[in-house]
Design a protein around this motif. Structure first.
Motif, PDB file in Angstrom:
ATOM      1  N   GLN A 150       0.872  -1.145   0.191  1.00  0.00           N
ATOM      2  CA  GLN A 150      -0.015   0.031   0.049  1.00  0.00           C
ATOM      3  C   GLN A 150       0.883   1.222  -0.140  1.00  0.00           C
ATOM      4  N   LEU A 151       1.937   1.118   0.680  1.00  0.00           N
ATOM      5  CA  LEU A 151       2.898   2.382   0.888  1.00  0.00           C
ATOM      6  C   LEU A 151       3.680   2.539  -0.539  1.00  0.00           C
ATOM      7  N   SER A 152       3.844   1.501  -1.081  1.00  0.00           N
ATOM      8  CA  SER A 152       4.403   1.363  -2.258  1.00  0.00           C
ATOM      9  C   SER A 152       3.358   1.953  -3.485  1.00  0.00           C
ATOM     10  N   MET A 153       2.220   1.585  -3.409  1.00  0.00           N
ATOM     11  CA  MET A 153       1.315   1.944  -4.303  1.00  0.00           C
ATOM     12  C   MET A 153       1.311   3.648  -4.274  1.00  0.00           C
ATOM     13  N   LEU A 154       1.079   3.972  -2.947  1.00  0.00           N
ATOM     14  CA  LEU A 154       1.052   5.576  -2.860  1.00  0.00           C
ATOM     15  C   LEU A 154       2.229   6.440  -3.244  1.00  0.00           C
ATOM     16  N   LEU A 155       3.426   5.815  -3.079  1.00  0.00           N
ATOM     17  CA  LEU A 155       4.491   6.395  -3.324  1.00  0.00           C
ATOM     18  C   LEU A 155       4.656   6.552  -5.037  1.00  0.00           C
ATOM     19  N   ARG A 156       4.269   5.304  -5.795  1.00  0.00           N
ATOM     20  CA  ARG A 156       4.312   5.589  -7.124  1.00  0.00           C
ATOM     21  C   ARG A 156       3.080   6.338  -7.727  1.00  0.00           C
ATOM     22  N   SER A 157       2.025   6.454  -7.165  1.00  0.00           N
ATOM     23  CA  SER A 157       0.957   7.205  -7.672  1.00  0.00           C
ATOM     24  C   SER A 157       1.246   8.792  -7.333  1.00  0.00           C
ATOM     25  N   LYS A 158       1.683   8.951  -6.021  1.00  0.00           N
ATOM     26  CA  LYS A 158       1.463  10.290  -5.465  1.00  0.00           C
ATOM     27  C   LYS A 158       2.823  10.544  -4.946  1.00  0.00           C
ATOM     28  N   PRO A 159       3.875  10.578  -5.505  1.00  0.00           N
ATOM     29  CA  PRO A 159       5.214  10.655  -4.669  1.00  0.00           C
ATOM     30  C   PRO A 159       5.377  12.043  -4.007  1.00  0.00           C
ATOM     31  N   TRP A 160       4.525  13.116  -4.367  1.00  0.00           N
ATOM     32  CA  TRP A 160       4.831  14.517  -4.008  1.00  0.00           C
ATOM     33  C   TRP A 160       4.198  14.482  -2.423  1.00  0.00           C
ATOM     34  N   LEU A 161       3.386  13.865  -2.067  1.00  0.00           N
ATOM     35  CA  LEU A 161       2.958  13.415  -0.834  1.00  0.00           C
ATOM     36  C   LEU A 161       3.878  13.004   0.289  1.00  0.00           C
ATOM     37  N   PHE A 162       5.144  12.483  -0.059  1.00  0.00           N
ATOM     38  CA  PHE A 162       6.270  12.126   0.615  1.00  0.00           C
ATOM     39  C   PHE A 162       7.155  13.255   0.968  1.00  0.00           C
ATOM     40  N   PHE A 163       7.051  14.134   0.220  1.00  0.00           N
ATOM     41  CA  PHE A 163       8.021  15.242   0.488  1.00  0.00           C
ATOM     42  C   PHE A 163       7.312  16.816   0.695  1.00  0.00           C
ATOM     43  N   GLN A 164       6.048  16.525   0.789  1.00  0.00           N
ATOM     44  CA  GLN A 164       5.650  18.007   1.373  1.00  0.00           C
ATOM     45  C   GLN A 164       5.763  18.131   2.929  1.00  0.00           C
ATOM     46  N   LYS A 165       5.446  19.091   3.254  1.00  0.00           N
ATOM     47  CA  LYS A 165       5.577  19.634   4.508  1.00  0.00           C
ATOM     48  C   LYS A 165       4.880  18.634   5.599  1.00  0.00           C
ATOM     49  N   GLU A 166       5.610  18.211   6.860  1.00  0.00           N
ATOM     50  CA  GLU A 166       4.996  17.108   7.787  1.00  0.00           C
ATOM     51  C   GLU A 166       3.547  17.549   8.199  1.00  0.00           C
ATOM     52  N   ARG A 167       3.406  18.729   8.574  1.00  0.00           N
ATOM     53  CA  ARG A 167       1.865  19.385   8.812  1.00  0.00           C
ATOM     54  C   ARG A 167       0.984  19.056   7.796  1.00  0.00           C
ATOM     55  N   ALA A 168       1.122  19.268   6.661  1.00  0.00           N
ATOM     56  CA  ALA A 168       0.509  18.971   5.543  1.00  0.00           C
ATOM     57  C   ALA A 168       0.089  17.681   5.501  1.00  0.00           C
ATOM     58  N   LEU A 169       1.142  16.696   5.489  1.00  0.00           N
ATOM     59  CA  LEU A 169       0.632  15.068   5.342  1.00  0.00           C
ATOM     60  C   LEU A 169      -0.444  14.970   6.601  1.00  0.00           C
ATOM     61  N   ARG A 170      -0.131  15.490   7.613  1.00  0.00           N
ATOM     62  CA  ARG A 170      -0.782  15.065   9.031  1.00  0.00           C
ATOM     63  C   ARG A 170      -2.111  15.671   8.928  1.00  0.00           C
ATOM     64  N   ASP A 171      -2.632  16.863   8.290  1.00  0.00           N
ATOM     65  CA  ASP A 171      -3.649  17.483   8.099  1.00  0.00           C
ATOM     66  C   ASP A 171      -4.568  16.663   7.092  1.00  0.00           C
ATOM     67  N   LEU A 172      -3.775  16.191   5.938  1.00  0.00           N
ATOM     68  CA  LEU A 172      -4.548  15.280   5.269  1.00  0.00           C
ATOM     69  C   LEU A 172      -5.036  13.927   5.767  1.00  0.00           C
ATOM     70  N   ILE A 173      -4.157  13.359   6.536  1.00  0.00           N
ATOM     71  CA  ILE A 173      -4.535  12.002   6.989  1.00  0.00           C
ATOM     72  C   ILE A 173      -5.643  12.533   7.977  1.00  0.00           C
ATOM     73  N   SER A 174      -5.474  13.487   8.762  1.00  0.00           N
ATOM     74  CA  SER A 174      -6.731  13.861   9.955  1.00  0.00           C
ATOM     75  C   SER A 174      -8.016  14.021   9.104  1.00  0.00           C
ATOM     76  N   ARG A 175      -7.882  14.584   8.021  1.00  0.00           N
ATOM     77  CA  ARG A 175      -9.140  15.022   7.052  1.00  0.00           C
ATOM     78  C   ARG A 175      -9.760  13.570   6.706  1.00  0.00           C
ATOM     79  N   VAL A 176      -8.928  12.684   6.429  1.00  0.00           N
ATOM     80  CA  VAL A 176      -9.592  11.262   5.892  1.00  0.00           C
ATOM     81  C   VAL A 176     -10.052  10.635   7.001  1.00  0.00           C
TER      82      VAL A 176
END
Length: 215
Positions: free
Chosen positions: A49-75
């Motif tokens: 699953q982690l591999s799939m997300l990296l292949r499809s949305k690599p920019w997610l892994f390099f954005q600011k940590e707060r932005a990634l945490r906010d995305l997960i919280s939203r979901v």
């Protein structure tokens, strides 16, 4: 680190795709990637699953940590949980969608009479439906409700059918079943609900039309 995260990438094809999608990955600090991976793994997104997300949305892994945490919280606020295998699909669907776009797509469903709770139920069962354009959503919902005469509750229970190709899969198979009078309808209480667009097991294999979906 990218290569290590990609599962079963023996010929580096996935690595090449990641770098093509997000060229700046090679210049980004590896520490940021490691932190993103560690956080996503703590949310239950691991392995393939982690591999799939990296292949499809690599920019997610390099954005600011707060932005990634906010995305997960939203979901998570939408009813997904960290122990659900659907979480990664919801993250994939919601990332990059503005609140306005999200609302517009739900309004498409609302225009066909679905309640907000039903919209959320469908999204939780099939997060990928939010990646479908609004025009295609309208066309697909209209077909299932008005042409195939599917009850709304059947779509709520099996929204994955909205992800099928209408031209290559749904409409051709529907026409075959319609011509052979093989549309299976079941009555449940006061509601008439299409349970399966398929064929009876009484037919020999060579005369069985393909199933469009099975709810």
């Amino acid at each position: 680190m990218i290569k290590k995260t990609l599962v079963n990438d023996k010929n580096n094809q996935d690595l090449i795709k990641v770098l093509q999608k997000y060229r700046r990955a090679v210049s980004k600090p590896e520490l940021k990637l490691k932190r993103s991976i560690a956080f996503l793994e703590s949310c239950g997104i691991v392995g393939s699953q982690l591999s799939m997300l990296l292949r499809s949305k690599p920019w997610l892994f390099f954005q600011k940590e707060r932005a990634l945490r906010d995305l997960i919280s939203r979901v998570l606020a939408m009813g997904f949980s960290v122990d659900s295998r659907m979480l990664v699909h919801a993250v994939h669907a919601v990332s990059g969608l503005s609140g306005e776009t999200f609302s517009r797509k739900f309004e498409v469903f609302r225009s066909f009479g679905f309640s907000m709770d039903e919209c959320m139920d469908m999204f939780r069962r099939a997060p990928g439906i939010l990646r479908i354009s609004e025009d295609k959503l309208k066309f697909k919902i209209d077909f299932f409700l008005n042409d195939a005469k599917l009850d709304r509750c059947a779509l709520v229970s099996g929204p994955n059918c909205l992800a099928y190709s209408m031209e290559k899969r749904v409409i051709p198979r529907y026409r075959v079943l319609q011509a052979r009078n093989l549309l299976s309808i079941e009555i449940q209480g006061d509601n008439k609900q299409v349970i399966q667009l398929g064929v009876s097991e009484d037919y020999p294999p060579w005369e069985r039309a393909p199933i469009i979906f099975d709810i």
